[in-house]
Scaffold this motif. Structure first.
Motif, PDB file in Angstrom:
ATOM      1  N   PHE A  21       8.100  30.858  14.238  1.00 44.72           N
ATOM      2  CA  PHE A  21       7.727  30.172  15.527  1.00 44.72           C
ATOM      3  C   PHE A  21       6.397  30.628  16.204  1.00 44.72           C
ATOM      4  O   PHE A  21       6.005  31.614  16.137  1.00 44.72           O
ATOM      5  CB  PHE A  21       8.858  30.275  16.681  1.00 44.72           C
ATOM      6  N   ASP A  22       6.053  29.567  16.739  1.00 43.97           N
ATOM      7  CA  ASP A  22       4.643  29.526  17.604  1.00 43.97           C
ATOM      8  C   ASP A  22       4.845  30.246  18.708  1.00 43.97           C
ATOM      9  O   ASP A  22       6.335  29.839  19.147  1.00 43.97           O
ATOM     10  CB  ASP A  22       3.908  28.212  17.887  1.00 43.97           C
ATOM     11  N   ASN A  23       4.197  30.904  19.497  1.00 48.38           N
ATOM     12  CA  ASN A  23       4.346  31.566  20.901  1.00 48.38           C
ATOM     13  C   ASN A  23       4.170  30.549  21.700  1.00 48.38           C
ATOM     14  O   ASN A  23       4.253  31.021  23.178  1.00 48.38           O
ATOM     15  CB  ASN A  23       3.702  32.969  20.807  1.00 48.38           C
ATOM     16  N   ARG A  24       4.125  29.345  21.697  1.00 47.92           N
ATOM     17  CA  ARG A  24       3.982  28.067  22.833  1.00 47.92           C
ATOM     18  C   ARG A  24       4.899  27.310  22.627  1.00 47.92           C
ATOM     19  O   ARG A  24       6.150  27.645  23.179  1.00 47.92           O
ATOM     20  CB  ARG A  24       2.457  27.488  22.787  1.00 47.92           C
ATOM     21  N   ILE A  25       4.842  26.024  22.168  1.00 48.29           N
ATOM     22  CA  ILE A  25       5.950  24.973  22.303  1.00 48.29           C
ATOM     23  C   ILE A  25       6.221  24.825  21.048  1.00 48.29           C
ATOM     24  O   ILE A  25       5.630  24.645  20.251  1.00 48.29           O
ATOM     25  CB  ILE A  25       5.313  23.732  22.831  1.00 48.29           C
ATOM     26  N   ASN A  26       7.584  24.829  20.634  1.00 43.99           N
ATOM     27  CA  ASN A  26       8.400  24.327  19.454  1.00 43.99           C
ATOM     28  C   ASN A  26       9.389  23.362  19.888  1.00 43.99           C
ATOM     29  O   ASN A  26      10.112  23.401  20.708  1.00 43.99           O
ATOM     30  CB  ASN A  26       9.021  25.459  18.747  1.00 43.99           C
ATOM     31  N   VAL A  27       9.212  22.081  19.203  1.00 43.23           N
ATOM     32  CA  VAL A  27       9.973  20.897  19.347  1.00 43.23           C
ATOM     33  C   VAL A  27      10.959  20.766  18.236  1.00 43.23           C
ATOM     34  O   VAL A  27      10.545  20.544  17.082  1.00 43.23           O
ATOM     35  CB  VAL A  27       9.403  19.626  19.576  1.00 43.23           C
ATOM     36  N   ILE A  28      12.292  20.918  18.465  1.00 41.30           N
ATOM     37  CA  ILE A  28      13.282  20.584  17.468  1.00 41.30           C
ATOM     38  C   ILE A  28      13.765  19.182  17.432  1.00 41.30           C
ATOM     39  O   ILE A  28      14.445  18.786  18.607  1.00 41.30           O
ATOM     40  CB  ILE A  28      14.408  21.577  17.500  1.00 41.30           C
ATOM     41  N   ILE A  29      13.604  18.337  16.484  1.00 42.12           N
ATOM     42  CA  ILE A  29      13.901  16.918  16.622  1.00 42.12           C
ATOM     43  C   ILE A  29      15.138  16.377  15.654  1.00 42.12           C
ATOM     44  O   ILE A  29      14.817  17.088  14.277  1.00 42.12           O
ATOM     45  CB  ILE A  29      12.788  16.219  16.265  1.00 42.12           C
ATOM     46  N   GLY A  30      15.756  15.768  15.926  1.00 41.16           N
ATOM     47  CA  GLY A  30      16.949  15.265  15.083  1.00 41.16           C
ATOM     48  C   GLY A  30      17.958  14.249  15.825  1.00 41.16           C
ATOM     49  O   GLY A  30      18.056  14.571  17.051  1.00 41.16           O
ATOM     50  N   GLU A  31      18.824  13.796  15.061  1.00 39.82           N
ATOM     51  CA  GLU A  31      19.897  12.869  15.578  1.00 39.82           C
ATOM     52  C   GLU A  31      20.840  13.974  16.278  1.00 39.82           C
ATOM     53  O   GLU A  31      20.754  14.935  15.585  1.00 39.82           O
ATOM     54  CB  GLU A  31      20.352  11.939  14.449  1.00 39.82           C
ATOM     55  N   ASN A  32      21.875  13.342  16.844  1.00 41.27           N
ATOM     56  CA  ASN A  32      22.934  14.285  17.344  1.00 41.27           C
ATOM     57  C   ASN A  32      23.718  14.694  16.177  1.00 41.27           C
ATOM     58  O   ASN A  32      24.165  13.933  15.017  1.00 41.27           O
ATOM     59  CB  ASN A  32      23.561  13.309  18.187  1.00 41.27           C
ATOM     60  N   ALA A  33      24.429  15.847  16.345  1.00 37.82           N
ATOM     61  CA  ALA A  33      25.205  16.317  15.405  1.00 37.82           C
ATOM     62  C   ALA A  33      24.745  16.871  14.044  1.00 37.82           C
ATOM     63  O   ALA A  33      25.411  17.023  13.015  1.00 37.82           O
ATOM     64  CB  ALA A  33      26.585  15.572  14.925  1.00 37.82           C
ATOM     65  N   GLN A  34      23.285  17.071  14.074  1.00 39.39           N
ATOM     66  CA  GLN A  34      22.566  17.634  12.932  1.00 39.39           C
ATOM     67  C   GLN A  34      22.430  18.941  13.154  1.00 39.39           C
ATOM     68  O   GLN A  34      22.153  19.516  11.929  1.00 39.39           O
ATOM     69  CB  GLN A  34      21.200  16.689  12.875  1.00 39.39           C
TER      70      GLN A  34
END
Length: 374
Positions: A21-34
């Motif tokens: 991971f980067d030491n700034r912003i990490n965005v975790i994207i996905g549909e529900n229940a994934q």
């Protein structure tokens, strides 16, 4: 402070995951229940040794597996060290720098984390238990000895309540044991109250001006402690102890009649008012959310002040719950200084330059792929 590597083994719906991971912003994207929230939870568990979603550690173990393991590498004060949590039918093990820690209070605080999830918006209007949990988790991060006293208090409280039930049902008349347990309970309760008072002084230092800024100088926030005994923030541990002793002696018959411990930190609460009005009872949803956001942003600054570095921030599906003004205020505050993990179903609703600089991770059926920056 940031976490630059996480490895999960048989955790929830993840079989094996290995991420940097980067030491700034990490965005975790996905549909529900994934599995988005499972990843956020794993980082939280690595910091606190327990989940914020369940009290049953066995639920963290992947179906049909015997154990779950979370490994992470933390960068703190220009040093790096590994953390590890392992769960099995035998219990849990916490390792700091490859060494198993016998007491969790020796482990907690190695990685400082602030979690902000939709349920935290209920911090103000929800049950007192939510507010007690908030204050306990935050004090524990910066003063791990608090975790020890809280654990001892809860253990003795359970024994005392069991004895009070037996006295209520006349299964025993052992009042000597009640006195012993009461003295032990008071010993830890006094430390807990004293440390909660001190923490609230620190919290106000940041929460009040933050709330004023978010409300565009229109609102004044007041945070106060609501104890079950008549103590003041200026009271020292000895005075708190004496007040508890008098209270328990005075109400012994009442507690036996109820079969329960009626006084102590486990029944205390936090109160919030804005411009002189109780936010819990009379505040608008906007005022309640502004108060909750102010408390969370204050946590970040408080930990920075006490520890010397910013904590890791976990925003679990919470940005979509905030209007654009509060969302922007939150992202402006953390930009370029706090490592942040954001979970969301889509980045389209997040209109902020911070997301354009973020690393994006896509989650599907327990698999995670990194697809560069936004």
């Amino acid at each position: 402070m940031y976490i630059n590597h996480v490895k999960l083994s048989h955790y929830r719906n993840y079989d094996q995951v290995d991420l940097s991971f980067d030491n700034r912003i990490n965005v975790i994207i996905g549909e529900n229940a994934q599995g988005k929230t499972n990843l956020m939870e794993a980082i939280y568990v690595l910091a606190f040794t327990k989940s914020y979603r369940t009290s049953k550690d066995k639920e963290l173990i992947q179906w049909d597996q015997n154990y779950a393991k979370i490994e992470g590498r933390v960068i703190k004060r220009n040093n790096q060290f590994p953390l590890e949590m392992q769960f099995s039918a035998k219990g849990k093990k916490a390792k700091l720098n490859h060494l198993e820690q016998r007491r969790l209070s020796d482990y907690i605080g190695s990685l400082n984390v602030v979690m902000f999830a939709p349920e935290d918006l209920n911090l103000v209007k929800g049950s007192p238990q939510i507010r007690r949990r908030f204050i306990d988790m935050e004090i524990g991060q910066i003063q791990p000895i608090y975790i020890y006293h809280l654990g001892q208090y809860q253990k003795i409280l359970k024994q005392r309540n069991h004895l009070l039930k037996d006295l209520q049902r006349r299964k025993t008349d052992n009042l000597t044991m009640l006195e012993v347990l009461t003295d032990q309970l008071i010993e830890h309760a006094s430390v807990i109250i004293e440390k909660r008072f001190l923490f609230l002084q620190w919290l106000r230092r940041w929460a009040i001006p933050i709330h004023k800024r978010i409300s565009q100088e229109k609102e004044d926030l007041v945070i106060s402690y609501d104890p079950t005994i008549d103590v003041l923030e200026s009271d020292n541990k000895e005075k708190i102890t004496n007040i508890y002793q008098d209270k328990f002696i005075e109400n012994r018959s009442k507690e036996i009649e109820r079969g329960s411990t009626l006084y102590g930190p486990h029944r205390d609460d936090l109160l919030f008012s804005v411009n002189g009005r109780d936010v819990q009872k009379f505040g608008s949803q906007g005022q309640q959310r502004t108060t909750a956001l102010s408390l969370k942003l204050a946590e970040i600054e408080l930990i920075k002040h006490e520890v010397g570095e910013y904590p890791v921030l976990l925003l679990d599906d919470v940005l979509s719950e905030l209007d654009q003004y509060r969302q922007s205020h939150l992202l402006d505050t953390i930009q370029d200084k706090v490592q942040t993990f954001v979970s969301t179903t889509s980045v389209k609703d997040i209109q902020h330059d911070t997301i354009k600089k973020a690393d994006l991770f896509y989650v599907k059926n327990g698999h995670i792929t990194k697809q560069g920056r936004g």
